[in-house]
Design a protein around this motif. Structure first.
Motif, PDB file in Angstrom:
ATOM      1  N   LEU A 275       0.825  -1.199   0.000  1.00  0.00           N
ATOM      2  CA  LEU A 275       0.000   0.000   0.000  1.00  0.00           C
ATOM      3  C   LEU A 275       0.863   1.253   0.000  1.00  0.00           C
ATOM      4  N   ILE A 276       1.938   1.238   0.776  1.00  0.00           N
ATOM      5  CA  ILE A 276       2.831   2.403   0.821  1.00  0.00           C
ATOM      6  C   ILE A 276       3.433   2.652  -0.560  1.00  0.00           C
ATOM      7  N   GLU A 277       3.896   1.590  -1.194  1.00  0.00           N
ATOM      8  CA  GLU A 277       4.467   1.749  -2.532  1.00  0.00           C
ATOM      9  C   GLU A 277       3.419   2.238  -3.522  1.00  0.00           C
ATOM     10  N   GLY A 278       2.198   1.692  -3.427  1.00  0.00           N
ATOM     11  CA  GLY A 278       1.128   2.148  -4.309  1.00  0.00           C
ATOM     12  C   GLY A 278       0.811   3.605  -4.108  1.00  0.00           C
ATOM     13  N   CYS A 279       0.795   4.040  -2.861  1.00  0.00           N
ATOM     14  CA  CYS A 279       0.524   5.446  -2.554  1.00  0.00           C
ATOM     15  C   CYS A 279       1.612   6.344  -3.120  1.00  0.00           C
ATOM     16  N   GLU A 280       2.858   5.933  -2.951  1.00  0.00           N
ATOM     17  CA  GLU A 280       3.977   6.747  -3.426  1.00  0.00           C
ATOM     18  C   GLU A 280       4.043   6.797  -4.956  1.00  0.00           C
ATOM     19  N   ASP A 281       3.461   5.808  -5.604  1.00  0.00           N
ATOM     20  CA  ASP A 281       3.435   5.808  -7.068  1.00  0.00           C
ATOM     21  C   ASP A 281       2.458   6.840  -7.627  1.00  0.00           C
ATOM     22  N   VAL A 282       1.449   7.231  -6.843  1.00  0.00           N
ATOM     23  CA  VAL A 282       0.407   8.113  -7.380  1.00  0.00           C
ATOM     24  C   VAL A 282       0.378   9.495  -6.732  1.00  0.00           C
ATOM     25  N   VAL A 283       1.262   9.771  -5.765  1.00  0.00           N
ATOM     26  CA  VAL A 283       1.213  11.074  -5.103  1.00  0.00           C
ATOM     27  C   VAL A 283       1.431  12.204  -6.104  1.00  0.00           C
ATOM     28  N   ASP A 284       0.772  13.334  -5.840  1.00  0.00           N
ATOM     29  CA  ASP A 284       0.898  14.492  -6.726  1.00  0.00           C
ATOM     30  C   ASP A 284       1.918  15.479  -6.164  1.00  0.00           C
ATOM     31  N   GLY A 285       1.927  16.702  -6.716  1.00  0.00           N
ATOM     32  CA  GLY A 285       2.913  17.693  -6.304  1.00  0.00           C
ATOM     33  C   GLY A 285       2.793  18.127  -4.866  1.00  0.00           C
ATOM     34  N   SER A 286       1.649  17.852  -4.223  1.00  0.00           N
ATOM     35  CA  SER A 286       1.468  18.198  -2.814  1.00  0.00           C
ATOM     36  C   SER A 286       1.515  16.977  -1.914  1.00  0.00           C
ATOM     37  N   ASN A 287       2.046  15.853  -2.446  1.00  0.00           N
ATOM     38  CA  ASN A 287       2.174  14.602  -1.689  1.00  0.00           C
ATOM     39  C   ASN A 287       0.839  13.999  -1.289  1.00  0.00           C
ATOM     40  N   ARG A 288      -0.200  14.284  -2.054  1.00  0.00           N
ATOM     41  CA  ARG A 288      -1.499  13.686  -1.770  1.00  0.00           C
ATOM     42  C   ARG A 288      -1.620  12.365  -2.522  1.00  0.00           C
ATOM     43  N   GLY A 289      -1.982  11.322  -1.814  1.00  0.00           N
ATOM     44  CA  GLY A 289      -2.145  10.023  -2.454  1.00  0.00           C
ATOM     45  C   GLY A 289      -2.928   9.078  -1.560  1.00  0.00           C
ATOM     46  N   VAL A 290      -3.613   8.117  -2.169  1.00  0.00           N
ATOM     47  CA  VAL A 290      -4.392   7.113  -1.445  1.00  0.00           C
ATOM     48  C   VAL A 290      -4.099   5.755  -2.072  1.00  0.00           C
ATOM     49  N   ALA A 291      -3.995   4.729  -1.239  1.00  0.00           N
ATOM     50  CA  ALA A 291      -3.856   3.357  -1.724  1.00  0.00           C
ATOM     51  C   ALA A 291      -4.838   2.484  -0.961  1.00  0.00           C
ATOM     52  N   ILE A 292      -5.553   1.640  -1.683  1.00  0.00           N
ATOM     53  CA  ILE A 292      -6.565   0.797  -1.048  1.00  0.00           C
ATOM     54  C   ILE A 292      -6.292  -0.668  -1.350  1.00  0.00           C
ATOM     55  N   GLY A 293      -6.469  -1.505  -0.331  1.00  0.00           N
ATOM     56  CA  GLY A 293      -6.361  -2.939  -0.542  1.00  0.00           C
ATOM     57  C   GLY A 293      -7.524  -3.426  -1.378  1.00  0.00           C
ATOM     58  N   SER A 294      -7.269  -4.397  -2.240  1.00  0.00           N
ATOM     59  CA  SER A 294      -8.300  -4.900  -3.141  1.00  0.00           C
ATOM     60  C   SER A 294      -8.315  -6.424  -3.138  1.00  0.00           C
ATOM     61  N   ARG A 295      -9.547  -6.972  -3.091  1.00  0.00           N
ATOM     62  CA  ARG A 295      -9.725  -8.425  -3.170  1.00  0.00           C
ATOM     63  C   ARG A 295     -10.257  -8.839  -4.546  1.00  0.00           C
ATOM     64  N   ALA A 296     -10.274  -7.891  -5.488  1.00  0.00           N
ATOM     65  CA  ALA A 296     -10.864  -8.165  -6.801  1.00  0.00           C
ATOM     66  C   ALA A 296     -10.163  -9.317  -7.506  1.00  0.00           C
ATOM     67  N   HIS A 297      -8.857  -9.471  -7.261  1.00  0.00           N
ATOM     68  CA  HIS A 297      -8.117 -10.543  -7.926  1.00  0.00           C
ATOM     69  C   HIS A 297      -8.516 -11.923  -7.417  1.00  0.00           C
ATOM     70  N   LEU A 298      -9.257 -11.945  -6.296  1.00  0.00           N
ATOM     71  CA  LEU A 298      -9.667 -13.219  -5.713  1.00  0.00           C
ATOM     72  C   LEU A 298     -11.002 -13.716  -6.258  1.00  0.00           C
ATOM     73  N   VAL A 299     -11.691 -12.878  -7.053  1.00  0.00           N
ATOM     74  CA  VAL A 299     -12.964 -13.301  -7.634  1.00  0.00           C
ATOM     75  C   VAL A 299     -12.716 -14.530  -8.512  1.00  0.00           C
ATOM     76  N   GLY A 300     -13.469 -15.574  -8.248  1.00  0.00           N
ATOM     77  CA  GLY A 300     -13.263 -16.833  -8.960  1.00  0.00           C
ATOM     78  C   GLY A 300     -12.380 -17.799  -8.203  1.00  0.00           C
ATOM     79  N   SER A 301     -11.711 -17.310  -7.153  1.00  0.00           N
ATOM     80  CA  SER A 301     -10.868 -18.188  -6.356  1.00  0.00           C
ATOM     81  C   SER A 301     -11.722 -18.958  -5.351  1.00  0.00           C
ATOM     82  N   GLU A 302     -11.102 -19.919  -4.700  1.00  0.00           N
ATOM     83  CA  GLU A 302     -11.824 -20.754  -3.732  1.00  0.00           C
ATOM     84  C   GLU A 302     -12.376 -19.927  -2.589  1.00  0.00           C
ATOM     85  N   ALA A 303     -11.647 -18.870  -2.195  1.00  0.00           N
ATOM     86  CA  ALA A 303     -12.077 -18.040  -1.067  1.00  0.00           C
ATOM     87  C   ALA A 303     -13.412 -17.369  -1.336  1.00  0.00           C
ATOM     88  N   VAL A 304     -13.677 -17.047  -2.603  1.00  0.00           N
ATOM     89  CA  VAL A 304     -14.922 -16.372  -2.960  1.00  0.00           C
ATOM     90  C   VAL A 304     -15.982 -17.358  -3.414  1.00  0.00           C
TER      91      VAL A 304
END
Length: 439
Positions: A275-304
């Motif tokens: 998440l930290i790396e994801g946030c740092e990849d998208v921060v703008d000139g004022s260091n604003r950035g958000v990173a969110i965990g996602s379970r979308a890749h698990l759709v179709g997996s046994e867990a879902v």
């Protein structure tokens, strides 16, 4: 024959009304019809606006006791309530002064040409620790310990602890062990050129009016792991819901990054680095950035797939409604509800002060507020301003996740509430019932 006559009357009444309206329209001039239509639309708009003012959530102000926290002392005793640091209070006071002042908002960027349109981007006081973790908890005594075990082990290894901790103290050095390095490449490195750059971590447990031993379990854990003044427990006098607990916690974080995580430990906390790396990849000139965990890749997996058919149907239905009712960037996010989201400190003033929703869909309002954040300067390599960028970028990061028993969510009932709440939320922002303004 009476029942047949009754059915005929029921069917015929609407038809008679339609023909009556048709006759009236045929005998009425076009300008008059237009005026009637505009008047009817205005009346409908006014009624919807009034209804939204009545039903739209209005967060309550915090009680004085909710502005304090308790922790453990080195001798194992429980501390007296201590004042809870609050960046929001200072930001709010400074913002009110700015509203009353006509001074330019471009002082931080002297290269901005005269008349260049750069809206106020908001500021927040410097961080005191590197990472703040907010845990909303309501009756989580049975699930809290494993979550804290995983969390503290990771934070100790990667961030370390302050060498000295106490009320109002500033972390000065890494504590336990030798933390592994992690990316820390904010585009504006001014925060890391300070004499005492932030280090260490804090955990804010927001006890949302629990009636079980949640607080006792947290205090026992703090004693066993020597988390004195690192694990801070804030108790809300009245239950506010998960969104209210998270918002309250984020108003009081001291970290360069702020992350909230569910108390059930369903999300793998070891993915915080992603998440930290994801946030740092998208921060703008004022260091604003958000990173969110996602379970979308698990759709179709046994867990879902192993979930009930009803649960999977409701999940897909809610995502479909979400795509329709949310603005473009938010509608493209595949998993808005994962309880593992990280914010850079500079992003907080554009999201947290304007939160209204305190129920299950608070995540969506956070993402909508990020998308609609005011512009910030786009900087060239020499620091000069070459444009503006609207909105705070959100990185959706695949994380590990597993189902945990003991959920407090009623599938059908809460799903219906979420759909209604989403409609009310979107309409309130579209019609101006909710606005970016200081209360």
């Amino acid at each position: 024959m009476a029942p047949s006559s009754t059915i005929s009357d029921i069917v015929g009444a609407p038809l008679q009304l339609v023909w009556f309206l048709y006759d009236v329209a045929a005998e009425t001039s076009t300008p008059t019809l237009f005026l009637i239509a505009v008047s009817a639309a205005g009346l409908a708009f006014g009624l919807i606006y009034i209804v939204l003012h009545i039903v739209a959530p209005k967060p309550r102000l915090p009680y004085p006791s909710e502005k304090t926290y308790i922790t453990t002392n080195p001798d194992g005793t429980i501390s007296k309530p201590r004042p809870l640091p609050c960046w929001y209070d200072r930001w709010h006071a400074e913002s009110r002064l700015k509203e009353q002042s006509s001074s330019s908002t471009t002082a931080s960027y002297p290269t901005i040409p005269a008349g260049f349109p750069v809206p106020d981007f908001g500021t927040v006081e410097p961080a005191e620790v590197e990472i703040s973790v907010v845990i909303p908890a309501y009756n989580e005594a049975d699930r809290l310990n494993p979550t804290l075990e995983e969390m503290v082990a990771y934070l100790d290894e990667h961030f370390g602890r302050p060498a000295i901790s106490g009320p109002g103290s500033r972390p000065t050095s890494k504590g336990t062990g030798t933390p592994k390095p992690h990316r820390n490449v904010f585009k504006d490195a001014s925060a890391h050129k300070r004499q005492h750059p932030p280090s260490g971590y804090e955990i804010l447990l927001i006890n949302d009016g629990s009636t079980d031993r949640t607080v006792d379990v947290a205090l026992d854990f703090s004693r066993q792991h020597n988390l004195h003044d690192i694990l801070r427990i804030v108790t809300l006098e009245k239950n506010r819901g998960k969104g209210g607990g998270v918002t309250h916690g984020l108003r009081h974080v001291r970290g360069e990054y702020a992350v909230f995580a569910d108390a059930d430990g369903a999300s793998r906390f070891g993915d915080l680095g992603k998440l930290i790396e994801g946030c740092e990849d998208v921060v703008d000139g004022s260091n604003r950035g958000v990173a969110i965990g996602s379970r979308a890749h698990l759709v179709g997996s046994e867990a879902v797939v192993k979930r009930s058919a009803v649960r999977n149907f409701l999940m897909r239905s809610f995502h479909f409604v979400l795509m329709i009712l949310t603005p473009p960037a938010t509608s493209r996010i595949r998993d808005t509800q994962c309880g593992f989201k990280l914010f850079s400190r500079a992003a907080l003033p554009h999201i947290v002060p304007y939160m209204h929703t305190e129920g299950w869909i608070f995540d969506i309002e956070m993402l909508m507020l990020a998308e609609s954040a005011p512009a910030t300067p786009v900087l060239a390599s020499d620091g000069s301003v070459i444009g503006t960028s609207y909105g705070i970028k959100v990185a959706e990061v695949p994380i590990g996740w597993h189902e945990v028993g003991g959920s407090k969510m009623n599938l059908v009932k809460d799903s219906v509430k979420m759909a209604i709440g989403l409609a009310v939320l979107r309409a309130s922002w579209m019609l101006g019932v909710y606005r970016r303004r200081l209360a």
